[in-house]
Every structure is written in C-alpha cells, then in structure tokens.
Design an enzyme around this catalytic site. Structure first.
Site, PDB file in Angstrom:
ATOM      1  N   ILE A 473       0.839  -1.205   0.000  1.00 32.76           N
ATOM      2  CA  ILE A 473       0.000   0.000   0.000  1.00 32.76           C
ATOM      3  C   ILE A 473       0.873   1.255   0.000  1.00 32.76           C
ATOM      4  O   ILE A 473       0.639   2.201  -0.760  1.00 32.76           O
ATOM      5  CB  ILE A 473      -0.951   0.009   1.207  1.00 32.76           C
ATOM      6  CG1 ILE A 473      -1.965  -1.128   1.085  1.00 32.76           C
ATOM      7  CG2 ILE A 473      -1.668   1.351   1.321  1.00 32.76           C
ATOM      8  CD1 ILE A 473      -2.851  -1.306   2.298  1.00 32.76           C
ATOM      9  N   GLU A 604     -10.770   6.786   6.191  1.00 31.08           N
ATOM     10  CA  GLU A 604     -11.774   6.320   5.231  1.00 31.08           C
ATOM     11  C   GLU A 604     -11.518   4.894   4.782  1.00 31.08           C
ATOM     12  O   GLU A 604     -12.443   4.107   4.586  1.00 31.08           O
ATOM     13  CB  GLU A 604     -11.777   7.254   4.010  1.00 31.08           C
ATOM     14  CG  GLU A 604     -12.839   6.940   2.972  1.00 31.08           C
ATOM     15  CD  GLU A 604     -14.246   7.199   3.488  1.00 31.08           C
ATOM     16  OE1 GLU A 604     -14.927   6.197   3.818  1.00 31.08           O
ATOM     17  OE2 GLU A 604     -14.651   8.360   3.558  1.00 31.08           O
ATOM     18  N   GLY A 662      -3.547 -14.003  -3.844  1.00 29.94           N
ATOM     19  CA  GLY A 662      -3.218 -12.932  -2.908  1.00 29.94           C
ATOM     20  C   GLY A 662      -4.409 -12.249  -2.287  1.00 29.94           C
ATOM     21  O   GLY A 662      -4.267 -11.204  -1.645  1.00 29.94           O
ATOM     22  N   ASP A 676     -12.000  -9.761  10.712  1.00 34.22           N
ATOM     23  CA  ASP A 676     -11.756  -8.509  10.004  1.00 34.22           C
ATOM     24  C   ASP A 676     -13.084  -7.801   9.704  1.00 34.22           C
ATOM     25  O   ASP A 676     -13.191  -6.577   9.839  1.00 34.22           O
ATOM     26  CB  ASP A 676     -10.988  -8.779   8.706  1.00 34.22           C
ATOM     27  CG  ASP A 676     -10.601  -7.487   8.002  1.00 34.22           C
ATOM     28  OD1 ASP A 676      -9.877  -6.686   8.605  1.00 34.22           O
ATOM     29  OD2 ASP A 676     -11.063  -7.281   6.857  1.00 34.22           O
ATOM     30  N   LYS A 680     -14.575  -4.004  11.081  1.00 33.92           N
ATOM     31  CA  LYS A 680     -15.147  -2.974  10.209  1.00 33.92           C
ATOM     32  C   LYS A 680     -16.554  -2.560  10.656  1.00 33.92           C
ATOM     33  O   LYS A 680     -16.872  -1.372  10.699  1.00 33.92           O
ATOM     34  CB  LYS A 680     -15.163  -3.474   8.762  1.00 33.92           C
ATOM     35  CG  LYS A 680     -13.777  -3.645   8.169  1.00 33.92           C
ATOM     36  CD  LYS A 680     -13.808  -4.260   6.778  1.00 33.92           C
ATOM     37  CE  LYS A 680     -12.395  -4.448   6.211  1.00 33.92           C
ATOM     38  NZ  LYS A 680     -12.399  -5.103   4.897  1.00 33.92           N
TER      39      LYS A 680
END
Length: 814
Positions: A473, A604, A662, A676, A680
């Site tokens: 990233i 965000e 991936g 995960d 969120k």
C-alpha cells in the site's frame, strides 16, 4: 551620485575585494565607498585586546594572525611592483596597533575608550587596502579616515553624531576631492579628538550619514544576501527577496529580528528622503530591495515575517489596576531606571493586567524593580506577584497594506491554529504596520513556516508527509503521488513533500524532502535502524508546519503512538484498523485529541478500502439523518470466495485459489473467521455514536471448528476438503431458492451481527461480483430504498487511492 557600503562578508579576503572593485568600477555614479573591516577582524581585535588586558601572552599570536592576514591580502591584490608603498602604509598602522596592545598588556586593563580605538584599526586597514586595489585597476581613489568628517558627542561604544557639524564637513570634503572616496565605516571622532565607534550597524550608519549629507541619489548597502527576505532563510528555506519596502516597514522588520539592516542606521537617509538599496555582492545582477518613502503595491497585504527567538514575558495583574491612573507610568518608569528596554506591550481592555516582553537576561531585574515599585499594593493584595514566563519567541507579520485589507489577522491566527501553535500574547500597533504574537520557543520555526506558507506560498498548499509502512500500500501510494503531483499542483495548487519514511527495517527523515523517484535507494542507503517511537519523536522535534502522519501498516505498535502524534498537532491518515477497532476508550481518546489539538484523523480506508463509506455515513449523521440499519458485505476476500464458489470446483479449491491470487491473508482463517469484518462493522457502529466493544458483536462462525483449531495452515488445508460436502450443501440450498451465499454484517438497534446468509435476486447484495464490497444505509430519509455504496473493497491500488484522497482533504483543510 551614489554612496556604496560593503560589509565584512563582502571584503572577507582578496578574492571578495576584487569583486568589490569590479562593482565600483562598473558604476559610474559611485562617489563614496564605505567599507567595514575584513570579515571577522573586529571580533578578532576585541579578543586580542581582551587577552592583552588579562595579561595573556596569547595576544601576541592573535595579533600576528591579524597582521599576516592583511599583509597576505595586499600581496594578493597589489602588483609586486607597487606593493612596497602599500605594505608600508599597512605596516605603519599595524605597528601602531601593536604598540597599543603592548600598552594594554602592561597596564593590565582596557578602558572602553581604548577598546573603541582598538576596534577602529579594522576599518582603517581594510580601507587603505581597498583604496590601493581600486588604484591598481586604474581608478582615482582617495582614502578617508571618517574621523576627519564625522563628529560626535564623544560617547564611547555608541557615539551620537553631531549632524550640524558633520554634514558641512562631509560636503566640503567630497566637493574638493576628485574621483572615488573610500571612507572608513563604524568610526568617528569625539570633541577631544579621540576615536569613537558608532555602535551596532555602524558601517551602515556611516553610509546613511554620507548619503544624507550629500543628498545622494541612493545609498547602496552591499551584503551577502539578495536583499531583505520575506523571512529568515535559515528558518524558512522558501523565503524570497522583497522587491521594495517603506522605511517604516523596514524598521518594523528590523525591530522584530530581521538582520539585514539595523533600524537607527536608516534614520539619516530616511530624513533626507534618500532611498536605501540592499544589494548582494555575490549576485550583483540582482536588483535587491529598495527601501524608500513610497513603494508600489504588491497585491499582498504583508511584506515579511520576522521573529525574536528568545524573550521573557512578564505579567502584572490585580484588581488594584482597574481604573487607577498612573499605573503604567509607574510600571515603565521602574523599568526605565534599570535601562530595561520593552520589546512588546499588551493590555487587557478591563485594565486588570498588563503584560510585556523583555530580553530573558533582564527578566529577573525587571521583576524585582516592579515588585519594589508596587510593594505596597502587593502587600495589600491589590496586585499579585509579577509572573515571569520564559522560553518564548515573538513572531510578527509586517506590511503597510494591512491597514487596507480585512482578514489578515484571521489568516494569521488560522494558520497558527491549524498547526497547533498556541498564542500566549498578541499586540498590534494603531498604525497597523505589524501584528505580533508570542509563542513557545519550540514553535518559533513551525510558526514562521506556517505563516510564510499562508501569506507567500498560499497559491500552493504544501503538505509535509511522514509515512510509516512502505510495503504494497505504501509504495503504491508513493507512486500515485508521484504520478499525480504535477496535475495537483497545476489544477488545485496542492503539493506533497515526503519528509519521513519508515518501514520495519529502516527509517529516514529529511526536512527538505525525499525524492519520490528514488525513495527506496534513499531509505536503504541513508536510513537508520527503524524504531517507530524514535521516528515519531524525531518528527515532533522537526516540528514542521502542515505535517501529516500516514500509517500504511497493520501494526499495533504504530497505532499505539497515535496519541503522541495528535498531541504534537499533527494530523493522521491511516488504513490501519487497529486503533479504531481496539478498545472504545482508545477510539474515543484519539478523536478527543484530534479535536482538542485542531487536527484531523482520517481513516476512510478502514472500511471498504477506497470506497466513500465512512465519509458518507458522517455526512448522513452530520446533516441530521438517523441511521436505522447498516447491512454490508465488508470483506473483499469473502466476497471473492463466495462469488467464485459456483459448484464448478469445491469450496476448499476456491479458498486455495483465493490464497494463490493474494486475496487472503497468509492464514486464510483470519478472513474466514470474520474477525476482520467484525472490526469494520464495529468501526461503523462507533461512527454512529455507539460505545461498542468487539466482544459485543455476535459472529456466527460458518467455518467448522476442526478447521479453526488446525495447528498450521498446511493442516488447515488438509482438513478443509473434509467439509466440501457441507459447503456444497449450503450452496445448493441457496441455489434451489435462486439465491446466493453472502457473508453479511448487520448493525441495527445498537446490536451488530455477522453471519453467512443467502440472498435472493431482488436483494442488492445478490449482484456482487469479484471482490466487491457493498454497504447499504437504511435511514430515516432512506427508509425503503437504502443508500448503497458499492465497488472494489480490496487491493493496493484502491486502498492507496483512498489514503491519497484523505491526504488531499487535509491539504484543503490546512
């Protein structure tokens, strides 16, 4: 007719004197050339005299160094055929200096009178050498010891000029002397004939005296910078020369720390209406800064920003001040008796308090004198003890156009506020030539840079970026910034300067910026061993204006330093979910810190990668809408798995395929466990105002327990095929009803759940493909057809783009 003055840096050595000769030779209007001592010589003369006065034999070697430097200068400048006469003149003066130093040594003391005389030798020696250098190049030049024409009251160290006597003498001497006159700066004569000095900025003062007496067309002060700068370039590298200033503006800037010209030196030229021009000896083609009575408008409300680095602030307060006449007179009278100069004054309209700034070394004396003056009032409780604050600086914006422009103060304090700089005191004169603010010494440079960007670089907003995480990233974000940089500059006047990078191995901070085209090489070759605590500490010490910290990691260690970043008034942008999904206390604390310090914390990309999920939710809430329900597919990995699981291959093969491409974590169970997704939906619930913890979420685990308990990833993949029939049965049951399997997170009535469900074709989630995410907001305003945000919810490109968008938001905020 022009009067030119060359300072010590301009006559540092033979090479620089050649440059001076060239400037004078190419200026047909040059008549009087005022010169300082060779660079550093005045300080060396003082040190030599002090050593002699202290019976320190080292004065002899110090003198020998001064002697040799001048002799070498003559030998380099004057042709060998003409050297003997010049050397004789120089040696004569040096012998006189040596005798004086010997006398000081024998007396074992040095008066201020003797020190003035010692210091005069610097200008006398340099001007003799420069006169001969001009003659060497074919110019008619005459050496003038300014003590012959500048007469004073005889005050040693800082003599006051007697202009009634001085001006006629200057005019008479110049009228009868052909060619160029090389005059000594800094020195003058007392009524008894003694040599005295004119104090700080003495050579500039000499130039101004000559220019005023002769009513010259201009007084040119040649130095080592391109003129008066918008700010000290050592503190603000982006500082630029100011084309023109009024005398008043120049005085204000000088009073508040600008070093190019000392205010009193301008007075003679100002009274005579002679313009002063600051020129650069090393860049003679540059026009410099013109200081005169009237200057053209620039379109900017201010001309420059300056500062005084070290001041102390004293505050006198108490009920006994209100409505009592004479308090100020007594206060400042007490300071005057101690010869204490006040730099800044401000008083509350209630008359309850007065605060003022002085030099730090005078603060204690000022406090004692005031408390002695008001001892009776303090004893009766009418006044409090004087409060002294130290380690402070004054910053000031200066410009005559402020009086005709509204919003200048607002822009100043907004720039300081957005960078978390606290203002201790404020002052503005009725002339509106300057606005001054007292800030912490540690914030001085940050304040100067913030103000300079606000007033002189406002066409381009520059964000100083410190980035943790240069993996997939982070590297993608750096590439996107590089590719989009020119467009953002041109279209939106936004620029990004990468000043800090850190990964798991190396970290690097460079205030001037790390090149985007070779950041890997820079980080690898110049980086230090990585330590996130030290990285943040160094970032805070650098204290750059308009800074932002970007966390591209998934590290708890990095998330745990957010409080230190926010407390330093630095904004944060992060896709790292840990800080916002750990304890609610940490989530709330970070939000409070951001609010308290006037910075932003944007995340965000915590939910939906680059999708506008959190911003949409905030817009709904801030505009008064009420959230009834949130339903969402929040995992790109799970979305891919169940979109691909169509019966053509087994569930275990789909998971293997997702890992190979991936899409999953190294251990796919981190995705299949829905933790995960839980983080969120927890973040979204908290954004709705609910103080939820992760443990409050109900997760209906669809992965069989033996798969979850497998000791290794390899063992997990060996066990998973045993349950292919189970997952195939779930798929068929859904298909028989013309439905599809989706892992759906739901938040409603303060409760959050996650489960594997089947949805029919009428459901907005049925049309998902690939790794898409989808979030549906059912609200008071959207009760029947929810507001839907849909798109790719995973991948480095979209996540980096989301981080990039947050950075642009912060640039616009600042």
């Amino acid at each position: 007719m022009k009067v030119l003055k060359f300072g010590g840096s301009s006559v540092q050595d033979a090479e620089r004197i050649r440059n001076v000769v060239s400037i004078v030779k190419n200026d047909p209007e040059a008549k009087v050339v005022v010169c300082s001592a060779l660079g550093g010589i005045t300080d060396q003369l003082i040190a030599t005299a002090k050593a002699a006065a202290e019976n320190d034999h080292s004065y002899k070697s110090l003198f020998a160094h001064i002697e040799q430097r001048h002799i070498n200068c003559v030998k380099e400048l004057i042709d060998v055929r003409h050297q003997s006469a010049t050397l004789a003149k120089v040696k004569y003066i040096l012998n006189e200096l040596e005798e004086l130093l010997n006398s000081i040594f024998l007396l074992n003391e040095m008066s201020i009178r003797a020190l003035d005389y010692v210091m005069s030798f610097g200008e006398r020696l340099s001007c003799i050498i420069i006169t001969e250098a001009l003659r060497e190049h074919g110019l008619q030049a005459t050496y003038l010891d300014a003590t012959q024409v500048i007469k004073t009251d005889g005050r040693y160290g800082c003599a006051n000029v007697n202009f009634e006597v001085t001006n006629p003498l200057i005019r008479e001497y110049v009228a009868k002397t052909p060619g160029i006159i090389v005059a000594t700066g800094f020195i003058a004569s007392a009524p008894n004939g003694d040599t005295v000095t004119l104090g700080r900025g003495g050579s500039d003062y000499t130039c101004s005296i000559f220019a005023a007496a002769l009513k010259a067309s201009v007084a040119e002060i040649w130095t080592d910078v391109d003129g008066v700068m918008t700010c000290d370039p050592r503190k603000v590298p982006q500082a630029i020369p100011i084309p023109a200033l009024t005398y008043e503006e120049a005085m204000e800037m000088s009073h508040f720390g600008a070093k190019v010209i000392y205010p009193p030196t301008m007075v003679p030229a100002m009274r005579a209406g002679v313009p002063i021009v600051i020129r650069n000896t090393f860049n003679p083609a540059f026009a410099g800064t013109v200081i005169s009575s009237e200057v053209p408008a620039t379109g900017r409300p201010i001309k420059g920003i300056t500062s005084i680095s070290q001041i102390a602030l004293l505050r006198v307060q108490g009920s006994g001040m209100v409505g009592v006449a004479g308090i100020s007179a007594r206060l400042f009278g007490a300071l005057a008796t101690g010869n204490i100069s006040v730099i800044l004054i401000t008083q509350a309209s209630s008359e309850h308090s007065i605060c003022f700034a002085v030099k730090p070394e005078e603060a204690l004396s000022a406090k004692q004198r005031i408390e002695k003056e008001f001892a009776s009032e303090i004893a009766r409780g009418l006044l409090e003890e004087v409060i002294v604050e130290t380690d402070l600086s004054i910053i000031a914006i200066v410009g005559k156009d402020m009086r005709r422009t509204s919003g200048v103060a607002g822009r100043m304090f907004q720039a300081l506020g957005h960078n978390g700089i606290n203002v201790v005191a404020i002052a503005q004169g009725s002339s509106e030539l300057n606005i001054s603010a007292v800030v912490s010494k540690t914030d001085e440079i940050k304040a100067l840079r913030a103000l300079h960007q606000a007033f002189f670089e406002s066409d381009t907003k520059t964000l100083n970026v410190f980035m943790a995480g240069t993996g997939l990233i982070g590297s993608t974000l750096l590439r996107q910034i590089q590719e989009q940089r020119a467009y953002l500059r041109q279209e939106y006047n936004i620029d990004f300067r990468i000043v800090g990078l850190a990964n798991s191995r190396k970290m690097l901070i460079n205030e001037n910026g790390i090149p985007l085209d070779k950041w890997r090489e820079e980080l690898e070759s110049r980086g230090q061993p990585s330590d996130i605590e030290q990285f943040v500490e160094q970032m805070n010490l650098v204290n750059l204006a308009n800074s932002v910290f970007v966390d591209n990691t998934a590290s708890a260690a990095v998330a745990n330093v957010y409080d230190k970043v926010l407390q330093a008034s630095i904004s944060i942008v992060t896709p790292n979910k840990i800080a916002n999904s750990s304890s609610y206390a940490q989530y709330a604390r970070n939000r409070q810190l951001a609010k308290r310090h006037g910075v932003m914390m944007l995340y965000e990309t915590n939910v939906g990668a680059g999708l506008p999920v959190i911003s949409t939710l905030r817009d709904l809430i801030n505009s008064g809408d009420k959230i009834i329900r949130i339903e969402a597919v929040l995992s790109g990995t799970l979305s891919y798995i169940f979109n691909t699981f169509d019966g053509s291959i087994s569930f275990s093969q789909v998971v293997k395929q997702a890992k190979a491409k991936g899409y999953t974590e190294p251990d796919p169970r981190q995705d299949l466990s829905c933790k995960d997704v839980g983080r969120k939906i927890l973040i979204l619930a908290r954004e709705c105002g609910y103080a939820m913890e992760f443990e409050d979420i109900t997760i209906d685990n669809f992965l069989p327990e033996p798969c979850m308990k497998a000791a290794t990833v390899e063992e997990f993949f060996n066990i998973l095929p045993n349950y292919d029939d189970y997952f195939e049965q779930l798929r068929r049951q859904a298909a028989d009803k013309n439905e599809k399997l989706r892992v759906i997170a739901r938040f409603e009535d303060g409760k959050a759940t996650i489960s594997l469900q089947s949805v029919g074709p009428e459901h907005p989630f049925a049309s998902l493909s690939g790794a898409d995410n989808i979030i549906a907001f059912t609200t008071m305003r959207y009760p029947t057809l929810p507001m839907v945000v849909k798109g790719s919810g995973a991948g480095a490109e979209v996540t980096a783009a989301g981080v990039f968008a947050d950075l642009i938001r912060i640039a616009n905020y600042l």
